[in-house]
Design a protein around this motif. Structure first.
Motif, short mmCIF file in Angstrom:
data_model
loop_
_atom_site.label_atom_id
_atom_site.label_comp_id
_atom_site.label_asym_id
_atom_site.label_seq_id
_atom_site.Cartn_x
_atom_site.Cartn_y
_atom_site.Cartn_z
N ARG A 16 -0.63 11.31 7.75
CA ARG A 16 0.01 11.23 6.43
C ARG A 16 0.27 9.79 6.03
O ARG A 16 0.08 9.41 4.87
N GLU A 60 7.14 6.65 -1.23
CA GLU A 60 6.29 7.12 -0.13
C GLU A 60 6.89 6.74 1.22
O GLU A 60 6.99 7.58 2.12
N ARG A 101 0.82 -1.21 0.00
CA ARG A 101 0.00 0.00 0.00
C ARG A 101 0.86 1.26 0.00
O ARG A 101 0.35 2.33 -0.32
N ARG A 161 -1.47 7.18 6.99
CA ARG A 161 -2.78 6.62 6.60
C ARG A 161 -3.20 7.10 5.23
O ARG A 161 -3.68 6.32 4.40
N ALA A 162 -3.02 8.40 4.95
CA ALA A 162 -3.43 8.95 3.66
C ALA A 162 -2.61 8.35 2.52
O ALA A 162 -3.17 7.97 1.48
N GLU A 163 -1.31 8.23 2.71
CA GLU A 163 -0.46 7.64 1.67
C GLU A 163 -0.82 6.17 1.45
O GLU A 163 -0.75 5.68 0.33
N SER A 164 -1.23 5.48 2.50
CA SER A 164 -1.59 4.07 2.39
C SER A 164 -2.90 3.90 1.63
O SER A 164 -3.17 2.82 1.10
N ARG A 165 -3.71 4.93 1.57
CA ARG A 165 -5.03 4.83 0.94
C ARG A 165 -5.11 5.56 -0.39
O ARG A 165 -6.19 5.70 -0.94
N ASP A 166 -4.00 6.05 -0.91
CA ASP A 166 -4.06 6.88 -2.11
C ASP A 166 -4.09 6.08 -3.42
O ASP A 166 -4.00 6.64 -4.49
N ARG A 167 -4.21 4.79 -3.30
CA ARG A 167 -4.35 3.87 -4.44
C ARG A 167 -3.09 3.73 -5.30
O ARG A 167 -3.14 3.15 -6.36
N GLN A 168 -1.98 4.30 -4.85
CA GLN A 168 -0.72 4.02 -5.52
C GLN A 168 -0.26 2.66 -5.01
O GLN A 168 -0.23 2.43 -3.81
#
Length: 93
Positions: free
Chosen positions: A79, A38, A33, A81-88
């Motif tokens: 941050r 990241e 994820r 959590r957001a990076e883990s959920r950004d679909r990259q």
């Protein structure tokens, strides 16, 4: 007594927060994820925060410094959590 708000989470000691953030980053890398880029950026921010904590701790943490660190740890955790959920999606080798 320190003022608190009804929505505030209970305070965690700094070591518990550091461990939690490290686990979040490691888990994000393991599951794919978080991309390497990241994870590297997040680890750099984490290292900077740890340096700030060390600098603050030299004279003993004041209430203001503890509050500043709490806010920064919260922001870093958000941050991650957001990076883990950004679909990259990290590429597997």
């Amino acid at each position: 007594m320190l003022p608190s708000t009804a929505s505030a989470a209970p305070w965690q000691n700094m070591n518990a927060r550091k461990n939690q953030i490290e686990r979040q980053i490691d888990q994000g890398v393991r599951t794919g994820r978080l991309t390497r880029q990241e994870a590297s950026g997040l680890r750099g921010q984490f290292a900077s925060l740890m340096r700030l904590e060390r600098d603050y701790s030299r004279g003993g943490l004041s209430i203001r410094e503890r509050s500043d660190l709490d806010r920064r740890y919260d922001a870093l955790s958000a941050r991650v959590r957001a990076e883990s959920r950004d679909r990259q999606v990290a590429r597997r080798r």
